[in-house]
Design a protein around this motif. Structure first.
Motif, short mmCIF file in Angstrom:
data_model
loop_
_atom_site.label_atom_id
_atom_site.label_comp_id
_atom_site.label_asym_id
_atom_site.label_seq_id
_atom_site.Cartn_x
_atom_site.Cartn_y
_atom_site.Cartn_z
N THR A 84 1.91 18.10 104.43
CA THR A 84 1.36 18.26 105.78
C THR A 84 1.59 17.01 106.63
OG1 THR A 84 -0.86 17.48 105.16
CG2 THR A 84 -0.45 19.86 105.01
N TYR A 85 1.76 15.88 105.98
CA TYR A 85 2.06 14.64 106.69
C TYR A 85 3.56 14.36 106.79
CZ TYR A 85 -2.87 13.42 106.67
OH TYR A 85 -4.24 13.41 106.89
N LEU A 86 4.32 14.77 105.77
CA LEU A 86 5.75 14.52 105.77
C LEU A 86 6.45 15.19 106.96
CD1 LEU A 86 8.24 13.32 104.33
CD2 LEU A 86 8.38 15.45 103.02
N VAL A 87 5.94 16.36 107.36
CA VAL A 87 6.60 17.10 108.44
C VAL A 87 6.24 16.56 109.83
CG1 VAL A 87 6.77 19.22 107.10
CG2 VAL A 87 4.72 18.81 108.47
N LEU A 88 5.30 15.64 109.94
CA LEU A 88 4.86 15.19 111.25
C LEU A 88 5.94 14.45 112.05
CD1 LEU A 88 1.20 14.08 110.49
CD2 LEU A 88 1.94 16.12 111.70
N PRO A 89 6.71 13.55 111.45
CA PRO A 89 7.79 12.94 112.25
C PRO A 89 8.79 13.97 112.76
CG PRO A 89 7.39 11.66 110.27
CD PRO A 89 6.61 12.93 110.12
N LEU A 90 9.07 15.00 111.94
CA LEU A 90 9.99 16.05 112.37
C LEU A 90 9.41 16.82 113.55
CD1 LEU A 90 12.56 17.71 112.04
CD2 LEU A 90 11.35 19.09 110.31
N GLY A 91 8.11 17.15 113.48
CA GLY A 91 7.48 17.84 114.59
C GLY A 91 7.48 17.00 115.86
N GLY A 92 7.24 15.70 115.72
CA GLY A 92 7.29 14.82 116.88
C GLY A 92 8.69 14.68 117.43
N TRP A 93 9.69 14.60 116.54
CA TRP A 93 11.08 14.50 116.98
C TRP A 93 11.51 15.75 117.73
CZ3 TRP A 93 15.46 17.38 115.68
CH2 TRP A 93 16.69 16.83 116.10
N ILE A 94 11.09 16.93 117.24
CA ILE A 94 11.44 18.18 117.92
C ILE A 94 10.88 18.18 119.35
CG2 ILE A 94 10.96 20.67 117.96
CD1 ILE A 94 11.11 20.58 114.88
N ALA A 95 9.62 17.76 119.50
CA ALA A 95 9.00 17.76 120.83
C ALA A 95 9.62 16.68 121.72
CB ALA A 95 7.50 17.54 120.70
N ASP A 96 9.88 15.49 121.17
CA ASP A 96 10.51 14.42 121.96
C ASP A 96 11.92 14.83 122.41
OD1 ASP A 96 8.34 12.75 121.71
OD2 ASP A 96 9.18 11.58 120.06
N ALA A 104 5.55 23.44 121.45
CA ALA A 104 5.55 23.13 120.02
C ALA A 104 4.13 23.14 119.47
CB ALA A 104 6.21 21.77 119.78
N MET A 105 3.18 22.66 120.25
CA MET A 105 1.79 22.65 119.81
C MET A 105 1.22 24.07 119.71
SD MET A 105 0.80 19.36 122.15
CE MET A 105 -0.97 19.43 121.99
N TYR A 106 1.57 24.95 120.67
CA TYR A 106 1.13 26.35 120.60
C TYR A 106 1.65 27.03 119.34
CZ TYR A 106 -0.47 26.27 125.50
OH TYR A 106 -1.13 26.00 126.66
N LEU A 107 2.93 26.83 119.06
CA LEU A 107 3.53 27.44 117.87
C LEU A 107 2.87 26.91 116.60
CD1 LEU A 107 5.64 29.19 116.48
CD2 LEU A 107 7.28 27.29 116.70
N MET A 370 7.09 8.34 116.59
CA MET A 370 6.40 7.19 116.02
C MET A 370 4.99 7.55 115.58
SD MET A 370 8.42 4.75 115.63
CE MET A 370 7.17 3.57 115.14
N THR A 371 4.33 8.43 116.34
CA THR A 371 3.01 8.88 115.89
C THR A 371 3.15 9.64 114.58
OG1 THR A 371 2.29 9.07 118.20
CG2 THR A 371 0.95 10.17 116.56
N GLY A 372 4.21 10.44 114.48
CA GLY A 372 4.47 11.13 113.21
C GLY A 372 4.72 10.16 112.07
N LEU A 373 5.46 9.07 112.35
CA LEU A 373 5.70 8.06 111.31
C LEU A 373 4.39 7.40 110.89
CD1 LEU A 373 8.98 6.30 112.52
CD2 LEU A 373 8.69 7.76 110.49
N PHE A 374 3.50 7.16 111.85
CA PHE A 374 2.20 6.61 111.50
C PHE A 374 1.48 7.53 110.52
CE2 PHE A 374 -2.38 7.05 112.30
CZ PHE A 374 -2.83 5.80 111.89
#
Length: 434
Positions: A84-96, A104-107, A370-374
């Motif tokens: 659940t944490y590993l995918v966060l940088p990917l989710g942030g990169w997709i939105a950026d 992306a947040m709705y989905l 970067m928030t995802g990396l955090f």
């Protein structure tokens, strides 16, 4: 709640923070039940009722060797939490990358609700966990990135302290509702209630004003301040490698070693996770007022010092768990409550400080990533927690908890190496139109 000399957050902050609260209600409610759900239900008959469970267990045991149910449940808990944490940088990169953070947040919210419904069915529980992982990746980091864009000059840590309070309102509510429903009506009803909380989050997200971030070429192409960001992520990761055991083996230990009765009421073990949320809310709201009071007197510690103090508080918490485990009988609730309070003091000191350093060190064009990396501190922490949990039945209990104390102390040591600098920087101008 607002200090008279502290300006209020930008419009939209409390709505976004409420979305995080209901999202965390779903995440923490499900997570506080997961290990017990696996042990008492999904694995009770060899996992045959859950599609893919036998294949997954065989694959893991090919690498680890045969495991008892408690060890496998701990590893699966750790694997789920880590992903659940590993995918966060990917989710942030997709939105950026697409500059479409809100869709992306709705989905992500929709995937989480669907996953929780599937988790309640037994047969599709693993599919539900996969949907939850994907949904969290799209929602969680991007939500924090929008909140970070609202911070004002010098107010990052205070804003994230208020955000942490809302977050933990959900973290408290989820285990309370989920634990009670699981005990009275079964795990299916509990996961269904968590899905309903995601429906509330989606409605609030629709009501939240859109955050617009003005970008100028200098900011958009700015460099990441890795000299502060990297040791910050290492320090908070070590601290959370200790803290995250709270919703895994601490609950198993509580079921075995703690007298969970208050008067005539039998308290579900998951309610200990709810007290974690309650303590954090009180402490975070106190920090929201206390830090400005210290700042006006020139006494507020820097972000790195707060992070180090948080690690020390977590070290004391697990040292207390070790002391409580020395005897052979059951212990009262008082000692575990003090240990959880110390853990939460550590979280309130460490988490907002670390996140403020990371977001301040990232240009606006990379803030979602970067928030995802955090949040990768959670990925590593859950892997470590899951693996350490396999030794719970093998090591002496005091030794088990002292390993966690050592991890938190190491995090405090790394935090002391972070070079001095501004805890937060003036954010790129952001607004939320009502």
């Amino acid at each position: 709640m607002r200090d008279r000399d502290t300006p209020p957050p930008a419009p939209g902050f409390w709505t976004l923070a409420s979305v995080e609260g209901w999202e965390r209600c779903a995440i923490q409610g499900a997570k506080s039940l997961l290990t017990l759900y696996l042990l008492t239900d999904l694995l009770a008959h060899g996992g045959q009722a859950c599609w893919g469970m036998g294949t997954l267990r065989a694959g893991i045991e090919r690498m680890t060797g045969p495991q008892p149910d408690i060890a496998f449940a701990s590893q699966l808990y750790g694997l789920y939490g880590a992903l659940t944490y590993l995918v966060l940088p990917l989710g942030g990169w997709i939105a950026d990358r697409g500059a479409r953070r809100r869709p992306a947040m709705y989905l992500g919210a929709a995937l989480m609700a669907t996953g929780l419904i599937a988790l309640a069915t037994h047969a599709w529980a693993l599919v539900g966990m996969a949907a939850m992982i994907a949904g969290i990746g799209l929602l969680k980091g991007n939500l924090a990135a929008e909140v970070g864009a609202l911070r004002r000059d010098g107010g990052g840590e205070r804003l994230f302290a208020a955000y942490l309070a809302c977050l933990n309102g959900g973290a408290m509510l989820g285990p309370l509702i989920g634990g009670w429903l699981a005990q009275r009506l079964g795990f299916g009803a509990a996961f269904g209630a968590m899905a309903a909380s995601m429906a509330v989050a989606m409605m609030l997200l629709r009501a939240a004003p859109r955050v617009t971030v003005a970008r100028d070429p200098a900011t958009a192409s700015g460099r990441i301040d890795w000299s502060r960001v990297f040791p910050t992520i290492v320090a908070v990761t070590l601290c959370f490698c200790a803290y995250e055991q709270l919703t895994n083996m601490v609950l198993v230990w509580a079921r075995e070693r703690v007298d969970l009765t208050v008067a005539t009421l039998s308290v579900p073990p998951s309610w200990l996770a709810a007290t974690d949320g309650l303590f954090t809310i009180i402490l975070a709201l106190g920090a929201y007022r206390f830090w400005p009071w210290l700042a006006r007197r020139g006494l507020e510690p820097g972000a790195a010092r707060k992070l180090a103090l948080g690690g020390v508080a977590m070290t004391l918490a697990y040292s207390l768990f070790a002391l409580l485990s020395l005897g052979g009988g059951r212990v009262g609730l008082g000692g575990p409550m003090i240990a959880i309070l110390l853990l939460d003091i550590g979280v309130v000191l460490a988490w907002p400080a670390a996140l403020s350093i990371v977001t301040a060190g990232a240009p606006s064009a990379r803030r979602g990533m970067m928030t995802g990396l955090f949040y990768l501190h959670g990925f590593v922490a859950h892997l470590v927690v899951g693996q350490l949990g396999t030794f719970y039945a093998v090591w002496r209990q005091p030794h088990f908890w002292l390993v966690h104390a050592a991890l938190a102390l190491a995090g405090a040591g790394v935090a002391l190496t972070i070079r001095r600098g501004q805890a937060t920087t003036t954010s790129t101008p952001a607004s939320a139109s009502a």
